[in-house]
Design a protein around this motif. Structure first.
Motif: not given
Length: 409
Positions: A32, A185, A182, A36, A100, A97
Protein backbone atom coordinates in the motif's frame (compact mmCIF):
# COMPACT_ATOMS: atom_id res chain seq x y z
CA UNK A 1 2.80 -16.60 21.02
CA UNK A 2 4.51 -18.79 23.51
CA UNK A 3 6.07 -17.40 26.65
CA UNK A 4 9.39 -18.29 28.25
CA UNK A 5 9.00 -18.92 31.92
CA UNK A 6 9.82 -15.60 33.55
CA UNK A 7 11.57 -14.29 30.43
CA UNK A 8 8.61 -12.68 28.70
CA UNK A 9 7.31 -13.38 25.19
CA UNK A 10 9.55 -15.00 22.60
CA UNK A 11 10.47 -13.17 19.45
CA UNK A 12 8.94 -14.14 16.13
CA UNK A 13 10.92 -16.73 14.19
CA UNK A 14 10.63 -17.84 10.57
CA UNK A 15 8.46 -20.91 10.03
CA UNK A 16 5.95 -20.12 12.79
CA UNK A 17 2.27 -19.15 12.21
CA UNK A 18 2.84 -15.77 13.92
CA UNK A 19 5.76 -15.06 11.58
CA UNK A 20 3.58 -15.89 8.57
CA UNK A 21 0.89 -13.47 9.81
CA UNK A 22 3.57 -10.86 10.28
CA UNK A 23 4.79 -11.43 6.72
CA UNK A 24 1.28 -10.97 5.33
CA UNK A 25 0.79 -7.76 7.29
CA UNK A 26 4.20 -6.34 6.37
CA UNK A 27 3.77 -7.26 2.73
CA UNK A 28 0.33 -5.59 2.61
CA UNK A 29 1.66 -2.50 4.38
CA UNK A 30 4.66 -2.24 2.05
CA UNK A 31 2.39 -2.79 -0.95
CA UNK A 32 0.00 0.00 0.00
CA UNK A 33 2.77 2.45 0.90
CA UNK A 34 4.64 2.22 -2.37
CA UNK A 35 1.55 1.88 -4.60
CA UNK A 36 0.15 5.12 -3.16
CA UNK A 37 3.49 6.88 -3.11
CA UNK A 38 4.66 6.03 -6.62
CA UNK A 39 1.47 5.65 -8.67
CA UNK A 40 2.08 9.16 -10.08
CA UNK A 41 5.59 8.37 -11.36
CA UNK A 42 4.57 6.98 -14.78
CA UNK A 43 2.01 9.80 -15.05
CA UNK A 44 4.56 12.64 -14.99
CA UNK A 45 4.46 13.08 -18.80
CA UNK A 46 0.63 13.03 -18.63
CA UNK A 47 0.62 15.79 -16.00
CA UNK A 48 3.01 17.81 -18.18
CA UNK A 49 0.52 17.54 -21.06
CA UNK A 50 -2.75 18.00 -19.12
CA UNK A 51 -1.63 20.83 -16.85
CA UNK A 52 0.96 22.46 -19.13
CA UNK A 53 3.89 22.12 -16.72
CA UNK A 54 7.56 21.26 -17.27
CA UNK A 55 9.18 17.93 -16.40
CA UNK A 56 10.72 19.38 -13.21
CA UNK A 57 7.38 20.90 -12.09
CA UNK A 58 5.49 17.70 -12.93
CA UNK A 59 7.91 15.76 -10.73
CA UNK A 60 6.64 17.78 -7.75
CA UNK A 61 3.61 15.46 -7.63
CA UNK A 62 6.07 12.85 -6.37
CA UNK A 63 8.78 15.03 -4.81
CA UNK A 64 6.42 16.98 -2.54
CA UNK A 65 4.98 13.72 -1.21
CA UNK A 66 8.37 12.20 -0.50
CA UNK A 67 9.69 15.47 0.94
CA UNK A 68 6.78 15.77 3.38
CA UNK A 69 7.13 12.09 4.19
CA UNK A 70 10.79 12.62 5.06
CA UNK A 71 10.09 15.48 7.48
CA UNK A 72 6.93 14.00 9.03
CA UNK A 73 8.63 10.69 9.81
CA UNK A 74 10.89 12.48 12.28
CA UNK A 75 7.73 13.28 14.25
CA UNK A 76 5.73 10.08 13.79
CA UNK A 77 8.73 7.86 14.52
CA UNK A 78 9.03 9.61 17.88
CA UNK A 79 5.27 9.47 18.51
CA UNK A 80 5.34 5.71 18.04
CA UNK A 81 7.71 5.50 21.00
CA UNK A 82 4.82 6.88 23.08
CA UNK A 83 1.64 5.59 21.41
CA UNK A 84 2.81 2.21 20.14
CA UNK A 85 3.68 0.74 16.76
CA UNK A 86 0.59 -1.03 15.42
CA UNK A 87 -2.04 1.71 16.05
CA UNK A 88 0.04 4.30 14.22
CA UNK A 89 0.80 1.97 11.31
CA UNK A 90 -2.85 1.05 10.77
CA UNK A 91 -4.08 4.66 11.03
CA UNK A 92 -1.42 5.69 8.53
CA UNK A 93 -2.53 3.13 5.96
CA UNK A 94 -6.23 3.93 6.17
CA UNK A 95 -5.85 7.72 6.03
CA UNK A 96 -3.36 7.60 3.13
CA UNK A 97 -5.62 5.35 1.08
CA UNK A 98 -8.61 7.64 1.63
CA UNK A 99 -6.63 10.73 0.65
CA UNK A 100 -5.50 8.98 -2.53
CA UNK A 101 -9.11 8.43 -3.52
CA UNK A 102 -9.79 12.11 -2.84
CA UNK A 103 -6.76 13.20 -4.90
CA UNK A 104 -8.24 11.56 -7.99
CA UNK A 105 -10.94 14.27 -8.03
CA UNK A 106 -8.52 17.23 -7.70
CA UNK A 107 -9.88 20.06 -9.90
CA UNK A 108 -6.53 21.79 -10.47
CA UNK A 109 -2.79 21.21 -10.48
CA UNK A 110 -2.31 23.08 -7.22
CA UNK A 111 -5.05 21.06 -5.50
CA UNK A 112 -3.46 17.83 -6.68
CA UNK A 113 -0.14 18.96 -5.22
CA UNK A 114 -1.76 19.90 -1.90
CA UNK A 115 -3.42 16.51 -1.66
CA UNK A 116 -0.19 14.73 -2.48
CA UNK A 117 1.52 16.81 0.21
CA UNK A 118 -1.06 15.61 2.75
CA UNK A 119 -0.50 12.01 1.65
CA UNK A 120 3.18 12.44 2.46
CA UNK A 121 2.23 13.42 6.02
CA UNK A 122 -0.16 10.51 6.57
CA UNK A 123 2.14 7.89 5.02
CA UNK A 124 4.85 8.90 7.50
CA UNK A 125 3.30 6.72 10.19
CA UNK A 126 4.33 3.52 8.48
CA UNK A 127 7.89 3.05 7.12
CA UNK A 128 10.07 3.96 10.11
CA UNK A 129 7.60 2.46 12.58
CA UNK A 130 7.52 -0.82 10.64
CA UNK A 131 11.32 -1.01 10.73
CA UNK A 132 11.30 -0.45 14.50
CA UNK A 133 8.51 -3.03 14.95
CA UNK A 134 10.53 -5.66 13.09
CA UNK A 135 13.71 -4.95 15.06
CA UNK A 136 11.78 -5.33 18.34
CA UNK A 137 9.52 -8.27 17.62
CA UNK A 138 11.51 -10.54 15.28
CA UNK A 139 14.32 -12.91 16.25
CA UNK A 140 17.73 -11.63 15.12
CA UNK A 141 18.22 -14.56 12.73
CA UNK A 142 14.94 -13.77 10.96
CA UNK A 143 15.18 -9.97 10.77
CA UNK A 144 16.84 -9.95 7.35
CA UNK A 145 14.10 -12.17 5.94
CA UNK A 146 11.27 -10.17 7.55
CA UNK A 147 12.66 -6.83 6.39
CA UNK A 148 13.30 -8.28 2.96
CA UNK A 149 9.64 -9.33 2.72
CA UNK A 150 8.51 -5.85 3.81
CA UNK A 151 10.70 -4.28 1.13
CA UNK A 152 9.42 -6.93 -1.27
CA UNK A 153 5.94 -5.60 -0.55
CA UNK A 154 7.32 -2.15 -1.37
CA UNK A 155 8.53 -3.51 -4.69
CA UNK A 156 5.22 -5.19 -5.59
CA UNK A 157 3.30 -2.09 -4.49
CA UNK A 158 5.55 0.14 -6.55
CA UNK A 159 5.08 -2.22 -9.49
CA UNK A 160 1.29 -2.43 -9.13
CA UNK A 161 0.92 1.31 -8.64
CA UNK A 162 2.93 2.12 -11.74
CA UNK A 163 1.61 -0.62 -14.04
CA UNK A 164 -2.04 -0.15 -13.03
CA UNK A 165 -1.76 3.64 -13.28
CA UNK A 166 -0.16 3.46 -16.72
CA UNK A 167 -2.61 0.94 -18.15
CA UNK A 168 -5.75 2.55 -16.71
CA UNK A 169 -4.62 5.97 -17.88
CA UNK A 170 -4.51 4.67 -21.46
CA UNK A 171 -7.84 2.84 -21.06
CA UNK A 172 -9.82 5.42 -19.06
CA UNK A 173 -8.02 8.37 -17.43
CA UNK A 174 -5.36 9.18 -14.86
CA UNK A 175 -8.09 10.15 -12.38
CA UNK A 176 -9.71 6.74 -12.61
CA UNK A 177 -6.29 5.11 -12.29
CA UNK A 178 -5.42 6.95 -9.06
CA UNK A 179 -8.88 6.18 -7.63
CA UNK A 180 -8.27 2.47 -8.20
CA UNK A 181 -4.89 2.71 -6.45
CA UNK A 182 -6.56 4.31 -3.43
CA UNK A 183 -9.12 1.50 -3.30
CA UNK A 184 -6.37 -1.13 -3.42
CA UNK A 185 -4.70 0.74 -0.56
CA UNK A 186 -7.85 0.40 1.54
CA UNK A 187 -7.92 -3.37 0.94
CA UNK A 188 -4.26 -3.64 1.95
CA UNK A 189 -4.92 -1.56 5.08
CA UNK A 190 -7.63 -4.00 6.19
CA UNK A 191 -5.27 -6.94 5.63
CA UNK A 192 -2.53 -5.30 7.69
CA UNK A 193 -4.94 -4.40 10.50
CA UNK A 194 -6.24 -7.97 10.80
CA UNK A 195 -2.93 -9.81 10.40
CA UNK A 196 -0.27 -7.77 12.20
CA UNK A 197 0.56 -9.42 15.55
CA UNK A 198 0.36 -7.04 18.52
CA UNK A 199 3.62 -5.71 19.95
CA UNK A 200 5.04 -7.86 22.76
CA UNK A 201 8.39 -6.19 23.30
CA UNK A 202 7.39 -2.53 22.92
CA UNK A 203 7.66 -0.43 26.05
CA UNK A 204 5.96 2.99 25.84
CA UNK A 205 8.04 6.03 26.70
CA UNK A 206 6.98 9.24 28.42
CA UNK A 207 6.45 12.30 26.26
CA UNK A 208 9.86 13.94 26.63
CA UNK A 209 10.76 16.29 23.74
CA UNK A 210 14.18 17.06 25.20
CA UNK A 211 14.90 13.35 25.57
CA UNK A 212 13.80 12.70 21.99
CA UNK A 213 16.17 15.39 20.74
CA UNK A 214 18.98 13.80 22.75
CA UNK A 215 18.19 10.46 21.12
CA UNK A 216 18.39 12.01 17.65
CA UNK A 217 21.73 13.57 18.58
CA UNK A 218 23.02 10.23 19.90
CA UNK A 219 22.19 8.52 16.60
CA UNK A 220 23.91 11.27 14.64
CA UNK A 221 27.06 10.93 16.74
CA UNK A 222 27.46 7.31 15.58
CA UNK A 223 29.66 7.39 12.44
CA UNK A 224 28.19 4.09 11.24
CA UNK A 225 24.63 5.38 11.43
CA UNK A 226 25.64 8.64 9.76
CA UNK A 227 27.13 6.67 6.89
CA UNK A 228 23.97 4.57 6.56
CA UNK A 229 21.79 7.70 6.53
CA UNK A 230 23.99 9.15 3.77
CA UNK A 231 23.70 5.88 1.84
CA UNK A 232 19.92 6.16 2.00
CA UNK A 233 20.03 9.71 0.57
CA UNK A 234 22.37 8.81 -2.27
CA UNK A 235 20.88 5.47 -3.28
CA UNK A 236 17.25 6.59 -3.24
CA UNK A 237 18.07 9.87 -4.99
CA UNK A 238 19.84 7.93 -7.73
CA UNK A 239 17.09 5.32 -8.09
CA UNK A 240 14.15 7.74 -8.23
CA UNK A 241 15.92 10.07 -10.64
CA UNK A 242 16.66 7.13 -12.94
CA UNK A 243 13.01 6.07 -13.04
CA UNK A 244 11.48 9.57 -13.05
CA UNK A 245 13.00 10.50 -16.42
CA UNK A 246 13.09 7.06 -18.00
CA UNK A 247 9.45 7.58 -18.95
CA UNK A 248 10.21 10.88 -20.71
CA UNK A 249 13.03 9.20 -22.62
CA UNK A 250 10.95 6.24 -23.76
CA UNK A 251 7.92 8.33 -24.80
CA UNK A 252 10.14 10.40 -27.10
CA UNK A 253 11.54 9.31 -30.49
CA UNK A 254 12.78 6.80 -31.49
CA UNK A 255 10.88 4.69 -28.94
CA UNK A 256 7.48 6.44 -28.69
CA UNK A 257 6.16 3.96 -26.11
CA UNK A 258 2.60 4.27 -24.79
CA UNK A 259 1.69 4.92 -21.16
CA UNK A 260 0.74 1.25 -20.85
CA UNK A 261 4.10 0.09 -22.24
CA UNK A 262 6.03 2.43 -19.96
CA UNK A 263 3.99 1.25 -16.98
CA UNK A 264 4.71 -2.34 -17.98
CA UNK A 265 8.45 -1.68 -17.73
CA UNK A 266 7.94 -1.46 -14.00
CA UNK A 267 7.28 -5.20 -14.01
CA UNK A 268 11.02 -5.38 -13.34
CA UNK A 269 10.10 -4.38 -9.77
CA UNK A 270 9.49 -8.12 -9.36
CA UNK A 271 13.27 -8.36 -9.48
CA UNK A 272 13.30 -6.07 -6.44
CA UNK A 273 11.03 -8.47 -4.58
CA UNK A 274 13.51 -11.27 -5.19
CA UNK A 275 16.68 -9.27 -4.58
CA UNK A 276 15.52 -7.67 -1.31
CA UNK A 277 14.76 -11.09 0.19
CA UNK A 278 17.73 -12.91 -1.37
CA UNK A 279 20.30 -10.23 -0.55
CA UNK A 280 18.84 -9.70 2.94
CA UNK A 281 19.21 -13.41 3.66
CA UNK A 282 22.71 -13.49 2.15
CA UNK A 283 23.79 -10.51 4.25
CA UNK A 284 22.47 -12.26 7.35
CA UNK A 285 24.82 -15.17 6.64
CA UNK A 286 27.91 -13.37 5.32
CA UNK A 287 27.66 -9.95 6.97
CA UNK A 288 26.18 -6.72 5.71
CA UNK A 289 29.49 -4.94 5.22
CA UNK A 290 30.65 -7.72 2.86
CA UNK A 291 27.62 -7.43 0.56
CA UNK A 292 26.53 -3.76 0.44
CA UNK A 293 29.28 -2.53 -1.90
CA UNK A 294 28.56 -5.31 -4.40
CA UNK A 295 24.91 -4.27 -4.78
CA UNK A 296 26.00 -0.71 -5.60
CA UNK A 297 28.37 -2.01 -8.28
CA UNK A 298 25.42 -3.84 -9.83
CA UNK A 299 23.52 -0.53 -9.98
CA UNK A 300 26.48 1.20 -11.67
CA UNK A 301 26.78 -1.58 -14.23
CA UNK A 302 23.08 -1.36 -15.02
CA UNK A 303 23.27 2.41 -15.41
CA UNK A 304 26.06 2.03 -17.95
CA UNK A 305 24.11 -0.53 -19.97
CA UNK A 306 20.97 1.68 -19.93
CA UNK A 307 22.95 4.47 -21.61
CA UNK A 308 22.82 2.57 -24.92
CA UNK A 309 20.27 3.47 -27.60
CA UNK A 310 18.78 0.01 -28.21
CA UNK A 311 15.66 -0.83 -26.20
CA UNK A 312 16.59 -4.41 -25.13
CA UNK A 313 19.87 -3.36 -23.45
CA UNK A 314 18.06 -0.45 -21.82
CA UNK A 315 15.66 -2.93 -20.23
CA UNK A 316 18.58 -5.10 -19.07
CA UNK A 317 20.08 -2.02 -17.45
CA UNK A 318 16.78 -1.22 -15.72
CA UNK A 319 16.70 -4.76 -14.29
CA UNK A 320 20.26 -4.45 -12.94
CA UNK A 321 19.64 -1.03 -11.38
CA UNK A 322 16.47 -2.33 -9.73
CA UNK A 323 18.12 -5.51 -8.43
CA UNK A 324 21.03 -3.61 -6.96
CA UNK A 325 18.92 -0.90 -5.36
CA UNK A 326 16.48 -3.15 -3.53
CA UNK A 327 19.32 -5.37 -2.34
CA UNK A 328 21.25 -2.36 -1.01
CA UNK A 329 18.17 -0.89 0.66
CA UNK A 330 17.37 -4.22 2.32
CA UNK A 331 20.87 -4.35 3.82
CA UNK A 332 21.09 -0.73 4.93
CA UNK A 333 17.60 -0.49 6.43
CA UNK A 334 17.96 -3.64 8.53
CA UNK A 335 21.46 -2.56 9.56
CA UNK A 336 20.09 0.65 11.08
CA UNK A 337 17.65 -1.26 13.27
CA UNK A 338 20.41 -3.54 14.54
CA UNK A 339 23.07 -0.88 15.07
CA UNK A 340 20.88 1.58 17.02
CA UNK A 341 21.04 0.65 20.71
CA UNK A 342 17.82 2.44 21.73
CA UNK A 343 15.04 4.63 20.28
CA UNK A 344 15.08 2.38 17.21
CA UNK A 345 12.05 4.07 15.60
CA UNK A 346 13.91 7.36 15.70
CA UNK A 347 16.98 5.80 14.10
CA UNK A 348 14.75 4.31 11.40
CA UNK A 349 13.04 7.69 10.98
CA UNK A 350 16.40 9.38 10.42
CA UNK A 351 17.33 6.75 7.84
CA UNK A 352 14.05 7.22 6.00
CA UNK A 353 14.25 11.01 6.36
CA UNK A 354 17.49 10.85 4.37
CA UNK A 355 15.98 8.24 2.02
CA UNK A 356 12.96 10.31 1.04
CA UNK A 357 14.87 13.59 1.12
CA UNK A 358 17.04 12.08 -1.60
CA UNK A 359 13.93 11.08 -3.52
CA UNK A 360 12.42 14.54 -3.21
CA UNK A 361 15.41 16.80 -3.73
CA UNK A 362 17.46 14.83 -6.23
CA UNK A 363 14.35 13.56 -8.03
CA UNK A 364 13.39 17.13 -8.89
CA UNK A 365 17.00 18.18 -9.58
CA UNK A 366 17.10 15.42 -12.18
CA UNK A 367 14.49 17.38 -14.16
CA UNK A 368 16.99 20.21 -14.56
CA UNK A 369 19.59 17.77 -15.90
CA UNK A 370 16.99 16.22 -18.22
CA UNK A 371 15.99 19.62 -19.64
CA UNK A 372 19.60 20.72 -20.09
CA UNK A 373 21.29 17.55 -21.38
CA UNK A 374 18.68 14.82 -21.80
CA UNK A 375 19.41 11.24 -20.75
CA UNK A 376 23.24 11.63 -20.72
CA UNK A 377 22.79 14.43 -18.16
CA UNK A 378 20.53 12.26 -15.99
CA UNK A 379 23.03 9.39 -16.26
CA UNK A 380 25.92 11.64 -15.19
CA UNK A 381 23.99 12.78 -12.11
CA UNK A 382 23.00 9.23 -11.12
CA UNK A 383 26.54 7.90 -11.68
CA UNK A 384 27.99 10.62 -9.42
CA UNK A 385 25.57 9.67 -6.64
CA UNK A 386 26.32 5.96 -6.95
CA UNK A 387 30.08 6.49 -6.88
CA UNK A 388 29.68 8.48 -3.67
CA UNK A 389 27.52 5.67 -2.25
CA UNK A 390 30.19 3.12 -3.20
CA UNK A 391 32.82 5.13 -1.35
CA UNK A 392 30.61 5.17 1.75
CA UNK A 393 30.09 1.40 1.51
CA UNK A 394 33.87 0.89 1.62
CA UNK A 395 34.07 3.31 4.56
CA UNK A 396 31.46 1.23 6.42
CA UNK A 397 33.68 -1.82 5.97
CA UNK A 398 36.49 -0.02 7.82
CA UNK A 399 34.42 1.31 10.73
CA UNK A 400 34.42 -0.44 14.12
CA UNK A 401 31.47 -2.78 14.56
CA UNK A 402 28.38 -1.60 16.41
CA UNK A 403 26.76 -3.53 19.29
CA UNK A 404 24.57 -5.69 17.10
CA UNK A 405 25.66 -5.28 13.52
CA UNK A 406 27.87 -8.24 12.75
CA UNK A 407 27.14 -11.14 10.41
CA UNK A 408 24.14 -13.22 11.26
CA UNK A 409 22.40 -10.41 13.15
Amino acid sequence: MQEHGGEGPVRLESGTPAFRRLNLALFAAGFATFAILYCVQPLLPVFSQDFGVSAAVSSLSLSLTTGMLAVAMLVTGSLSEIWGRKPLMVASLFSSALLTVVSAASPSWHMLLLTRLAIGATLSGLPAVAMAYVSEEVDARSIGLAMGLFIGGNAIGGLAGRVVAGALTDLVSWRFAIGVIGTLGLVAAVAAWRSLPPSRHFRPQRADPAGLLRSFAAHLRDPGLRALFAEAFLLMGAFVTFYNYLGYRLMAPPYRLSHTAIGAIFVVYLVGTFSSTFVGHLAGRLGRRRILWATILVMLAGLGVALTESLPPILVGVVAVTFGFFGAHSIASSWVGRRAREAKAQASALYLFAYYLGSSGIGTLGGVFWTAQGWPGVTALVATLLLAALGLAFRLMALPEGPDDEAGT
